[in-house]
Design an enzyme around this catalytic site. Structure first.
Site, PDB file in Angstrom:
ATOM      1  N   TRP A 130       1.001  -1.493  -0.309  1.00 16.41           N
ATOM      2  CA  TRP A 130      -0.016   0.348  -0.032  1.00 16.41           C
ATOM      3  C   TRP A 130       0.211   1.311  -0.410  1.00 16.41           C
ATOM      4  O   TRP A 130       1.803   1.201   1.204  1.00 16.41           O
ATOM      5  CB  TRP A 130      -0.983   0.137   0.818  1.00 16.41           C
ATOM      6  CG  TRP A 130      -1.542   0.838   1.533  1.00 16.41           C
ATOM      7  CD1 TRP A 130      -3.045   1.912   0.493  1.00 16.41           C
ATOM      8  CD2 TRP A 130      -2.232   1.795   3.032  1.00 16.41           C
ATOM      9  NE1 TRP A 130      -3.436   2.586   1.473  1.00 16.41           N
ATOM     10  CE2 TRP A 130      -3.324   2.782   1.800  1.00 16.41           C
ATOM     11  CE3 TRP A 130      -0.857   2.091   3.979  1.00 16.41           C
ATOM     12  CZ2 TRP A 130      -3.377   3.913   3.253  1.00 16.41           C
ATOM     13  CZ3 TRP A 130      -1.985   2.435   4.454  1.00 16.41           C
ATOM     14  CH2 TRP A 130      -2.372   3.537   4.562  1.00 16.41           C
ATOM     15  N   ASP A 211      -1.339  -5.768   9.365  1.00 17.67           N
ATOM     16  CA  ASP A 211      -2.679  -4.417   8.128  1.00 17.67           C
ATOM     17  C   ASP A 211      -3.658  -6.012   8.538  1.00 17.67           C
ATOM     18  O   ASP A 211      -3.352  -6.084   7.117  1.00 17.67           O
ATOM     19  CB  ASP A 211      -1.826  -4.220   7.592  1.00 17.67           C
ATOM     20  CG  ASP A 211      -2.766  -2.589   7.260  1.00 17.67           C
ATOM     21  OD1 ASP A 211      -3.783  -2.401   7.835  1.00 17.67           O
ATOM     22  OD2 ASP A 211      -2.502  -1.904   6.539  1.00 17.67           O
ATOM     23  N   LYS A 246     -13.879  -0.222   5.301  1.00 16.17           N
ATOM     24  CA  LYS A 246     -14.793  -0.689   3.912  1.00 16.17           C
ATOM     25  C   LYS A 246     -15.919  -1.802   4.201  1.00 16.17           C
ATOM     26  O   LYS A 246     -16.606  -2.386   3.465  1.00 16.17           O
ATOM     27  CB  LYS A 246     -13.295  -1.984   3.199  1.00 16.17           C
ATOM     28  CG  LYS A 246     -12.140  -1.117   3.418  1.00 16.17           C
ATOM     29  CD  LYS A 246     -11.653  -0.558   2.610  1.00 16.17           C
ATOM     30  CE  LYS A 246     -10.027   0.667   3.010  1.00 16.17           C
ATOM     31  NZ  LYS A 246      -9.943   1.730   1.852  1.00 16.17           N
TER      32      LYS A 246
HETATM   33  C1  LMR Z   1      -6.970   2.913  -0.869  1.00 17.13           C
HETATM   34  O1  LMR Z   1      -5.676   2.169  -0.562  1.00 17.13           O
HETATM   35  O2  LMR Z   1      -6.752   2.897  -1.603  1.00 17.13           O
HETATM   36  C2  LMR Z   1      -7.382   2.852   0.044  1.00 17.13           C
HETATM   37  O3  LMR Z   1      -6.807   2.245   1.617  1.00 17.13           O
HETATM   38  C3  LMR Z   1      -7.497   4.130   0.830  1.00 17.13           C
HETATM   39  C4  LMR Z   1      -6.424   4.973   1.318  1.00 17.13           C
HETATM   40  O4  LMR Z   1      -6.167   5.174   2.352  1.00 17.13           O
HETATM   41  O5  LMR Z   1      -5.056   5.069   0.782  1.00 17.13           O
END
Ligand code: LMR
Length: 401
Positions: A130, A211, A246
């Site tokens: 992420w 996570d 979510k």
């Molecule tokens: C994402 O990965 O798009 C979501 O978890 C929203 C974010 O805060 O990045």
């Protein structure tokens, strides 16, 4: 000379910056597959029926808006602990838990505590991960590096590479792991792979930070939390960030939790006291509405049942959207992207290059991250063919002109 004159223009956020650009885009047929948000068939963020029912009950109770305690709403914290570790799980007596501002807030509070405990530790995140993991841990003061995870050649996880990297890590290194629905790739470890990860973490004395922002989007609420039991059963101490953005479609309420599994109850009490300082010095105490809604739903058998059905409905619909996208791509002559149907969670890691993602955005008004991630959960039957056509066009630009 003004202090503020030294301020440089920062780049837009790689995910939320796309939403900003999307909102400014005047094209009527634009599609936002950038941010991880589930949209319904009409293209809207759904208001879950269980949440609406909880809202109505809370409206009737009309309570005043006093402060919550530093760790959050007690009924919420209790409910989220049971959801993640199982009701009455023996481990709970040695878990320090706090309400957090979404999964991101949980990660940051945990990162701040880790920084206090182990300022020189390195943090390892998956390659890729992420986008905000790196930035968040770097901002908390850590040197952030990657461990091997997704391999384009394998079109899946390089488990051997990952284990090698964990085994090469220095004692005390913090390892960030995605409990389910890996973001951005959609490829999760198999149970036997988790055993290898746990063995490496144990042997190398690494600190795990799990996570879990997508509980219920992989195979189900219980199935997705099975990995947590594995870490508990292995006797490990670990951090766990969770989110209801979510799974309850409560994005704007910023509602999540941080759990720190400690070696014993007394240590958990000490840990909790330090977490409270991290929270107090950042934002004092959390907000109430999201916590009250989740607590109301999880604490009531009928609403909880409704929630589980609605969550299953979202999960199953995403699977159908994956198949529809694969079919749409096949109709456009693309037969090497069937892997989209195998991936889990909201995202598909498409394998498209940065240039192709930019072309999707610029030429076709379809927004995904530069790394090639698309939020399949934002597709609907009205835009899936358009997205497939656009992907085909950017993959074979000559044919489409
Ligand atoms: C994402 O990965 O798009 C979501 O978890 C929203 C974010 O805060 O990045």
């Amino acid at each position: 000379m003004s202090l503020l004159h030294t301020v440089q223009l920062a780049p837009a956020d790689p995910i939320l910056g796309l939403t900003e650009a999307f909102l400014k885009d005047p094209r009527m047929d634009k599609v936002n597959l950038g941010v991880g948000v589930y949209l319904d068939e009409t293209g809207k963020v759904p208001l879950l029926r269980c949440v609406r029912a909880a809202e109505e009950r809370l409206e009737k109770q009309a309570s005043p808006h006093g402060y919550l305690g530093i760790v959050g709403l007690p009924t919420y914290v209790h409910a989220t602990r049971s959801l993640v570790f199982g009701a009455d799980a023996p481990v709970l007596e040695r878990v320090a838990s706090v309400q957090a501002l979404g999964g991101t807030g949980a990660l940051k509070v945990g990162a701040d505590l880790l920084q206090q405990l182990s300022p020189d530790a390195r943090v390892l995140i998956s390659t890729p991960s992420w986008e905000n993991h790196r930035a968040l841990f770097a901002r908390a003061g850590f040197d952030v590096q990657g461990y091997r995870y997704y391999s384009p050649e394998l079109k899946g996880i390089d488990v051997d590479g990952m284990i090698e990297d964990l085994q090469a890590a220095e004692e005390g290194t913090v390892v960030v792991l995605h409990a389910c629905c890996h973001n951005p790739t959609g490829y999760d470890l198999q149970p036997a792979d988790w055993d290898r990860v746990i063995a490496a973490v144990t042997e190398r004395k690494l600190v795990t930070f799990l996570d879990m922002a997508y509980q219920g989007f992989g195979f189900g609420i219980e199935e997705d939390r099975a990995v947590i039991d594995r870490f508990v059963d292995a006797g490990l101490e670990f951090f766990l960030a969770t989110s209801f953005s979510k799974s309850f479609s409560l994005y704007g309420e910023r509602i999540g939790a941080l759990h720190v599994v400690s070696p014993d109850a007394e240590t958990a009490r000490n840990v909790l006291s330090q977490l409270k300082i991290c929270i107090r010095t950042n934002y004092s105490n959390p907000a109430k509405q999201g916590a009250a809604l989740v607590a109301e739903v999880l604490g009531d058998a009928e609403l909880r049942q409704m929630w589980e059905e609605e969550l299953a409905g979202m999960r199953e619909r995403i699977k159908r959207l994956r198949s529809q996208l694969v079919e749409g791509l096949r109709a456009e002559g693309i037969d090497d992207m069937d892997f989209i149907a195998e991936q889990l969670g909201m995202f598909s890691y498409s394998g498209l290059t940065r240039d192709q993602m930019v072309a999707l955005r610029t030429d076709h008004a379809i927004y995904g991250t530069d790394a090639g991630r698309m939020c399949v959960a934002a597709l609907n039957s009205g835009n899936v063919a358009q997205v497939a056509r656009a992907i085909a066009a950017v993959r074979s630009p000559l044919l489409s002109h």
